[in-house]
Design a protein around this motif. Structure first.
Motif, PDB file in Angstrom:
ATOM      1  N   SER A   1       0.803  -1.355  -0.044  1.00  0.00           N
ATOM      2  CA  SER A   1      -0.139  -0.014  -0.127  1.00  0.00           C
ATOM      3  C   SER A   1       0.903   1.189   0.147  1.00  0.00           C
ATOM      4  O   SER A   1       0.515   2.293  -0.866  1.00  0.00           O
ATOM      5  N   ILE A   2       1.973   1.385   0.754  1.00  0.00           N
ATOM      6  CA  ILE A   2       2.818   2.448   0.844  1.00  0.00           C
ATOM      7  C   ILE A   2       3.487   2.511  -0.515  1.00  0.00           C
ATOM      8  O   ILE A   2       3.652   3.652  -0.972  1.00  0.00           O
ATOM      9  N   PHE A   3       3.818   1.452  -1.112  1.00  0.00           N
ATOM     10  CA  PHE A   3       4.488   1.527  -2.506  1.00  0.00           C
ATOM     11  C   PHE A   3       3.625   2.099  -3.377  1.00  0.00           C
ATOM     12  O   PHE A   3       4.118   3.206  -4.204  1.00  0.00           O
ATOM     13  N   PHE A   4       2.494   1.605  -3.572  1.00  0.00           N
ATOM     14  CA  PHE A   4       1.629   2.155  -4.607  1.00  0.00           C
ATOM     15  C   PHE A   4       1.329   3.555  -4.292  1.00  0.00           C
ATOM     16  O   PHE A   4       1.122   4.415  -5.067  1.00  0.00           O
ATOM     17  N   LEU A   5       1.178   4.042  -3.076  1.00  0.00           N
ATOM     18  CA  LEU A   5       0.717   5.412  -2.708  1.00  0.00           C
ATOM     19  C   LEU A   5       1.947   6.181  -2.997  1.00  0.00           C
ATOM     20  O   LEU A   5       1.641   7.495  -3.658  1.00  0.00           O
ATOM     21  N   LEU A   6       3.250   5.881  -2.958  1.00  0.00           N
ATOM     22  CA  LEU A   6       4.451   6.683  -3.307  1.00  0.00           C
ATOM     23  C   LEU A   6       4.288   6.547  -4.800  1.00  0.00           C
ATOM     24  O   LEU A   6       4.583   7.930  -5.357  1.00  0.00           O
ATOM     25  N   ILE A   7       3.980   5.756  -5.434  1.00  0.00           N
ATOM     26  CA  ILE A   7       4.144   5.611  -6.975  1.00  0.00           C
ATOM     27  C   ILE A   7       2.869   6.550  -7.619  1.00  0.00           C
ATOM     28  O   ILE A   7       3.051   7.355  -8.162  1.00  0.00           O
ATOM     29  N   ALA A   8       1.679   6.605  -6.807  1.00  0.00           N
ATOM     30  CA  ALA A   8       0.578   7.508  -7.181  1.00  0.00           C
ATOM     31  C   ALA A   8       0.862   8.866  -6.799  1.00  0.00           C
ATOM     32  O   ALA A   8       0.508   9.930  -7.587  1.00  0.00           O
TER      33      ALA A   8
END
Length: 262
Positions: free
Chosen positions: A33-40
């Motif tokens: 979730s943190i990874f995809f949030l950073l990507i977003a």
């Protein structure tokens, strides 16, 4: 210990494995979730969505929308979150026309500026141009025009300062009915009264008064003229008391000559 309370190690091992698996899954979900949030976030800040796309202005009448936007310092293409709204409000409220301002962001990338301007009280006549006079006593010198609105008094021989501020305060306390009946207010100081003014009314009467007691006396203007002959114009003196003196006419002078001959 009772036999029923004893749990063998062999029975506990599967449960321990399940608990560890659940914890591992939760960690994985959190990390993903943190990874995809950073990507977003990276994608958002690199896209045009994070840049100011439109700026809307509400409440401006004396100022043009372009002038308000320019004074705000906000422009299209700026980062939406890089704008200090408190500083923007301070910039706007430095303008003499603006009483208060509010700046808000509308997602995804729009800004809205709402301003409340000082009311226009009168127009100042200077040369062939007319300049708005606001309720704070400021003269908007870069907004001169060749015409004046009929529902606003025309001020002559005034300039920014204590006298004009006093005049504006007095006008603010009068009802629109009386304000709209005034055509022109001329600043005409005398040795005995630096606040002396002469008014020219739309109904043809002339009024002399002093600024300090202007609103207290002028509030009775409708009652005063209701007692006068509308066909006989003259000067209404409100400086000390309240009395009327008709203009000298050719007919009056002729009558005076006849009286003298008798």
């Amino acid at each position: 210990m009772k036999k029923g309370n004893i749990v063998s190690l062999e029975d506990r091992i599967p449960k321990i494995k399940q608990q560890r698996k659940r914890k591992a899954n939760r960690r994985l979900i959190i990390l993903l979730s943190i990874f995809f949030l950073l990507i977003a976030c990276i994608g958002y800040f690199q896209s045009s969505i994070s840049k100011v796309g439109s700026i809307q202005v509400e409440g401006s009448h004396l100022l043009s929308e372009e002038a308000v936007i320019k004074a705000s310092g906000i422009s299209k293409g700026m980062n939406v979150w890089g704008i200090n709204r408190e500083q923007t409000v301070k910039k706007l409220e430095k303008l003499p026309e603006i009483k208060s301002a509010k700046v808000s962001v509308r997602l995804p990338n729009s800004y809205q500026i709402h301003v409340k301007e000082f009311s226009r009280i009168a127009f100042l006549s200077k040369g062939t141009s007319f300049y708005p006079v606001l309720e704070n006593g400021r003269i908007i010198k870069d907004a001169g025009s060749k015409t004046v609105r009929v529902n606003s008094p025309l001020l002559t021989d005034f300039k920014e300062g204590a006298v004009l501020n006093e005049m504006v305060d007095q006008l603010k306390s009068l009802p629109d009915e009386i304000i709209n009946s005034i055509s022109e207010i001329q600043y005409a100081p005398k040795k005995t009264d630096k606040y002396h003014i002469t008014l020219y009314m739309n109904d043809g009467f002339e009024v002399t008064a002093t600024i300090r007691t202007f609103s207290d006396k002028m509030i009775h203007y409708p009652s005063i003229i209701s007692q006068l002959d509308p066909n006989k114009k003259g000067i209404i003196d409100l400086e000390v008391g309240s009395f009327f003196k008709a203009y000298d006419t050719g007919e009056d002078k002729e009558n005076e000559k006849k009286e003298d001959k008798r």
